[in-house]
Every structure is written in C-alpha cells, then in structure tokens.
Design a protein around this motif. Structure first.
Motif, short mmCIF file in Angstrom:
data_model
loop_
_atom_site.label_atom_id
_atom_site.label_comp_id
_atom_site.label_asym_id
_atom_site.label_seq_id
_atom_site.Cartn_x
_atom_site.Cartn_y
_atom_site.Cartn_z
N ALA A 110 7.95 -0.34 2.84
CA ALA A 110 9.20 -0.01 2.14
C ALA A 110 8.99 0.05 0.63
N LYS A 111 8.22 -0.91 0.09
CA LYS A 111 7.96 -0.94 -1.36
C LYS A 111 7.20 0.31 -1.80
N SER A 123 0.60 -7.07 -6.12
CA SER A 123 1.76 -7.08 -5.24
C SER A 123 2.54 -5.78 -5.29
N GLY A 124 2.11 -4.84 -6.13
CA GLY A 124 2.83 -3.57 -6.25
C GLY A 124 1.95 -2.39 -5.91
N ALA A 125 2.55 -1.33 -5.41
CA ALA A 125 1.79 -0.14 -5.05
C ALA A 125 1.27 0.55 -6.30
N HIS A 126 0.11 1.11 -6.20
CA HIS A 126 -0.48 1.87 -7.28
C HIS A 126 -0.23 3.34 -6.98
N TRP A 127 0.58 3.99 -7.77
CA TRP A 127 1.05 5.33 -7.47
C TRP A 127 -0.05 6.34 -7.15
N LEU A 169 8.86 7.03 3.85
CA LEU A 169 8.53 5.87 4.67
C LEU A 169 7.79 6.29 5.94
N ILE A 170 8.16 7.42 6.50
CA ILE A 170 7.48 7.91 7.70
C ILE A 170 5.99 8.14 7.42
#
Length: 103
Positions: A17-18, A69-73, A52-53
């Motif tokens: 989700a994040k 803890s965060g996504a790296h774009w 999300l899919i």
C-alpha cells in the motif's frame, strides 16, 4: 549526515500500500492522468488502487525494493514497468522483448 549508500531491501506484502501510494502521488499531476481521472478528489484513490495491483504482482516476483522504511521511487517505478512488460510476454518467454512472432 546524508547517506549516499542507503540500505536497499526487498519490499514485502506489508509494504504494498505504501509503495502504491508513492507511485500514485508521483503520477497524480501528469496531464494524461488528469485527463483520465479529472476529479481531483478521487484521482489519488483511483491511481493507488490501480498501482496496487501491479505493485502486489511485483512484490510476489521480488521486483519491488525499498530504501529503509520508505519506497524508493525509481526502483519502484522500474519494478512496475518490468512487471507490466513481463506480463505482456507469452508465458515462459525469455526474450524480454516482443518475441519471435514480430520478426
């Protein structure tokens, strides 16, 4: 101090989700996206659900990575594109491109 070599980890289902929200935020302002989802109040929710899919599929394949803890774009974006491209290839195809049917 700014860490120039942050630790990269493979995203888990708990991160999906994040990551999807991050990608949706990055795409929300694009002109093509505002055309497809003109209602500003719904755009982020619609994009997050759509991404999300792909993110969940990418996580299942071990193709989505995060920094801390965060996504790296850029890494998440690459995984999304890789997952989408792979899903268009015939099952079991190892060509990574259009396959032999195009030439």
């Amino acid at each position: 101090m700014f860490n120039l070599r942050p630790a990269i980890r493979t995203a888990t289902a708990a991160d999906a989700a994040k990551v999807a929200e991050l990608i949706a935020t990055a795409f929300a302002g694009l002109r093509s996206v505002t055309y497809l989802v003109p209602e500003r109040g719904q755009r982020h929710r619609v994009l997050t659900g759509g991404f999300l899919i792909s993110v969940e599929q990418g996580i299942e394949q071990g193709e989505v990575h995060m920094i801390g803890s965060g996504a790296h774009w850029p890494v998440a974006r690459h995984a999304l594109i890789h997952t989408t491209s792979a899903s268009l290839s015939p099952r079991g195809s190892q060509t990574g491109g259009h396959g032999s049917s195009c030439g």
